[in-house]
Write a protein that holds these residues in place. Structure first.
Motif, PDB file in Angstrom:
ATOM      1  N   PHE A   1       0.600  -0.909  -0.080  1.00  0.00           N
ATOM      2  CA  PHE A   1       0.051   0.006  -0.419  1.00  0.00           C
ATOM      3  C   PHE A   1       0.676   0.839   0.214  1.00  0.00           C
ATOM      4  O   PHE A   1       0.432   2.096  -0.691  1.00  0.00           O
ATOM      5  N   SER A   2       1.672   0.801   0.831  1.00  0.00           N
ATOM      6  CA  SER A   2       2.849   2.337   1.437  1.00  0.00           C
ATOM      7  C   SER A   2       3.968   2.566  -0.691  1.00  0.00           C
ATOM      8  O   SER A   2       3.712   3.993  -1.047  1.00  0.00           O
ATOM      9  N   LYS A   3       4.025   1.695  -0.843  1.00  0.00           N
ATOM     10  CA  LYS A   3       4.822   1.904  -1.932  1.00  0.00           C
ATOM     11  C   LYS A   3       3.549   2.260  -3.466  1.00  0.00           C
ATOM     12  O   LYS A   3       3.991   3.333  -4.209  1.00  0.00           O
ATOM     13  N   SER A   4       2.284   2.028  -3.689  1.00  0.00           N
ATOM     14  CA  SER A   4       1.360   2.464  -4.159  1.00  0.00           C
ATOM     15  C   SER A   4       0.790   3.323  -4.298  1.00  0.00           C
ATOM     16  O   SER A   4       0.804   4.623  -5.065  1.00  0.00           O
ATOM     17  N   LEU A   5       0.693   4.021  -2.549  1.00  0.00           N
ATOM     18  CA  LEU A   5       0.500   5.394  -2.227  1.00  0.00           C
ATOM     19  C   LEU A   5       1.160   6.611  -2.887  1.00  0.00           C
ATOM     20  O   LEU A   5       1.021   7.150  -3.427  1.00  0.00           O
ATOM     21  N   LYS A   6       2.893   6.413  -2.796  1.00  0.00           N
ATOM     22  CA  LYS A   6       3.608   7.230  -3.051  1.00  0.00           C
ATOM     23  C   LYS A   6       3.415   7.874  -4.823  1.00  0.00           C
ATOM     24  O   LYS A   6       4.431   8.704  -5.190  1.00  0.00           O
ATOM     25  N   ASN A   7       3.362   6.713  -5.852  1.00  0.00           N
ATOM     26  CA  ASN A   7       2.720   6.567  -7.186  1.00  0.00           C
ATOM     27  C   ASN A   7       1.347   7.447  -6.899  1.00  0.00           C
ATOM     28  O   ASN A   7       1.004   7.540  -9.326  1.00  0.00           O
ATOM     29  N   VAL A   8       0.247   7.544  -6.568  1.00  0.00           N
ATOM     30  CA  VAL A   8      -0.592   8.417  -6.459  1.00  0.00           C
ATOM     31  C   VAL A   8      -0.459   9.358  -7.680  1.00  0.00           C
ATOM     32  O   VAL A   8       0.136  10.108  -7.093  1.00  0.00           O
ATOM     33  N   THR A   9      -1.270   9.199  -8.798  1.00  0.00           N
ATOM     34  CA  THR A   9      -0.899  10.630  -9.002  1.00  0.00           C
ATOM     35  C   THR A   9      -2.874  10.489  -9.073  1.00  0.00           C
ATOM     36  O   THR A   9      -2.973  12.817  -9.965  1.00  0.00           O
ATOM     37  N   ASN A  10      -3.806  10.325  -9.678  1.00  0.00           N
ATOM     38  CA  ASN A  10      -5.373  10.671 -10.462  1.00  0.00           C
ATOM     39  C   ASN A  10      -6.232  10.210  -9.010  1.00  0.00           C
ATOM     40  O   ASN A  10      -5.676   9.241  -9.035  1.00  0.00           O
ATOM     41  N   TYR A  11      -7.378  11.117  -8.737  1.00  0.00           N
ATOM     42  CA  TYR A  11      -8.067  10.240  -7.533  1.00  0.00           C
ATOM     43  C   TYR A  11      -9.666  10.510  -9.269  1.00  0.00           C
ATOM     44  O   TYR A  11      -9.675  11.617  -9.424  1.00  0.00           O
ATOM     45  N   LYS A  12     -10.888   9.258  -8.681  1.00  0.00           N
ATOM     46  CA  LYS A  12     -12.043  10.285  -8.820  1.00  0.00           C
ATOM     47  C   LYS A  12     -13.355  10.046  -7.688  1.00  0.00           C
ATOM     48  O   LYS A  12     -12.715   8.664  -7.187  1.00  0.00           O
ATOM     49  N   VAL A  13     -14.026  10.492  -7.754  1.00  0.00           N
ATOM     50  CA  VAL A  13     -15.236  10.400  -6.742  1.00  0.00           C
ATOM     51  C   VAL A  13     -16.212  10.220  -7.777  1.00  0.00           C
ATOM     52  O   VAL A  13     -16.371  11.170  -8.581  1.00  0.00           O
ATOM     53  N   GLU A  14     -16.738   9.093  -7.743  1.00  0.00           N
ATOM     54  CA  GLU A  14     -18.202   9.213  -8.003  1.00  0.00           C
ATOM     55  C   GLU A  14     -19.063   8.668  -6.762  1.00  0.00           C
ATOM     56  O   GLU A  14     -18.755   6.847  -6.625  1.00  0.00           O
ATOM     57  N   GLY A  15     -20.261   9.045  -6.495  1.00  0.00           N
ATOM     58  CA  GLY A  15     -20.884   8.662  -5.726  1.00  0.00           C
ATOM     59  C   GLY A  15     -20.418   8.797  -3.896  1.00  0.00           C
ATOM     60  O   GLY A  15     -19.291   8.713  -4.160  1.00  0.00           O
ATOM     61  N   HIS A  16     -19.973   7.060  -3.666  1.00  0.00           N
ATOM     62  CA  HIS A  16     -19.712   6.905  -1.725  1.00  0.00           C
ATOM     63  C   HIS A  16     -18.256   6.146  -2.554  1.00  0.00           C
ATOM     64  O   HIS A  16     -18.041   5.795  -1.658  1.00  0.00           O
ATOM     65  N   PHE A  17     -17.745   6.139  -3.916  1.00  0.00           N
ATOM     66  CA  PHE A  17     -16.955   5.874  -4.276  1.00  0.00           C
ATOM     67  C   PHE A  17     -15.524   6.320  -4.497  1.00  0.00           C
ATOM     68  O   PHE A  17     -15.674   7.623  -5.064  1.00  0.00           O
ATOM     69  N   LEU A  18     -14.065   5.922  -4.300  1.00  0.00           N
ATOM     70  CA  LEU A  18     -12.929   7.266  -4.216  1.00  0.00           C
ATOM     71  C   LEU A  18     -12.252   6.294  -4.808  1.00  0.00           C
ATOM     72  O   LEU A  18     -11.858   4.934  -4.505  1.00  0.00           O
ATOM     73  N   THR A  19     -11.982   6.514  -5.696  1.00  0.00           N
ATOM     74  CA  THR A  19     -10.586   6.033  -6.646  1.00  0.00           C
ATOM     75  C   THR A  19      -8.892   6.508  -6.844  1.00  0.00           C
ATOM     76  O   THR A  19      -9.560   7.514  -7.329  1.00  0.00           O
ATOM     77  N   LEU A  20      -7.997   6.293  -6.289  1.00  0.00           N
ATOM     78  CA  LEU A  20      -7.024   6.782  -6.775  1.00  0.00           C
ATOM     79  C   LEU A  20      -6.672   5.488  -7.636  1.00  0.00           C
ATOM     80  O   LEU A  20      -5.836   4.660  -7.669  1.00  0.00           O
ATOM     81  N   THR A  21      -6.153   6.279  -8.437  1.00  0.00           N
ATOM     82  CA  THR A  21      -4.859   5.729  -9.755  1.00  0.00           C
ATOM     83  C   THR A  21      -3.339   5.713  -9.493  1.00  0.00           C
ATOM     84  O   THR A  21      -2.810   6.629  -9.352  1.00  0.00           O
ATOM     85  N   TYR A  22      -2.688   5.015  -9.688  1.00  0.00           N
ATOM     86  CA  TYR A  22      -0.816   4.671  -9.936  1.00  0.00           C
ATOM     87  C   TYR A  22      -0.383   4.041 -10.687  1.00  0.00           C
ATOM     88  O   TYR A  22      -1.216   3.242 -11.308  1.00  0.00           O
TER      89      TYR A  22
END
Length: 144
Positions: A109-130
């Motif tokens: 999770f930590s390795k992926s978190l530092k590479n997150v570049t985009n987000y999207k909120v759809e309704g009650h969902f949050l998507t972080l893209t890396y």
């Protein structure tokens, strides 16, 4: 005497209104606690059992949300900056360092978190893209 009191109260009122206007506005769409429900090869059951989540409810400082995460053992902390164009910047990632049976989840999770570049909120969902389209998906903790 009345003029002096009126002047003092006017100055206090004006000063208080200036302070309130400089307080950052909370973004209720993003600043919530989010439960991790989809991440790499981990099953949803594993994520739920470890109480995997991020907490974006903390204060804003210089446009950044002081945030935290939990993957079952250690506390992960970081700063996040969500832009209106769907971009996000994660910085200052750190963690407590206890030995845990689920350390692989925390490391991944930590390795992926530092590479997150985009987000999207759809309704009650949050998507972080890396990393070239990989994503982690969260559901709002306060959603039934």
């Amino acid at each position: 005497m009345k003029k002096i009191l009126l002047t003092v109260f006017s100055i206090l009122w004006f000063g208080l209104s200036l302070n309130c206007s400089s307080v950052p506005v909370k973004n209720h769409q993003i600043q919530r606690e989010w439960m991790l429900v989809s991440f790499e090869d981990y099953s949803k059951e594993d994520l739920i059992r470890n109480n995997a989540k991020i907490d974006l409810t903390s204060t804003i400082e210089n446009g950044k949300i002081k945030a935290g995460a939990f993957m079952g053992c250690n506390r992960i902390f970081f700063a996040s900056e969500f832009k209106k164009d769907g971009k996000v910047k994660i910085s200052g990632i750190g963690a407590t360092e206890m030995t845990c049976p689920n350390i692989k989840l925390e490391d991944d999770f930590s390795k992926s978190l530092k590479n997150v570049t985009n987000y999207k909120v759809e309704g009650h969902f949050l998507t972080l893209t890396y990393d070239r389209g990989n994503a982690m998906k969260f559901v709002a903790a306060d959603w039934d």
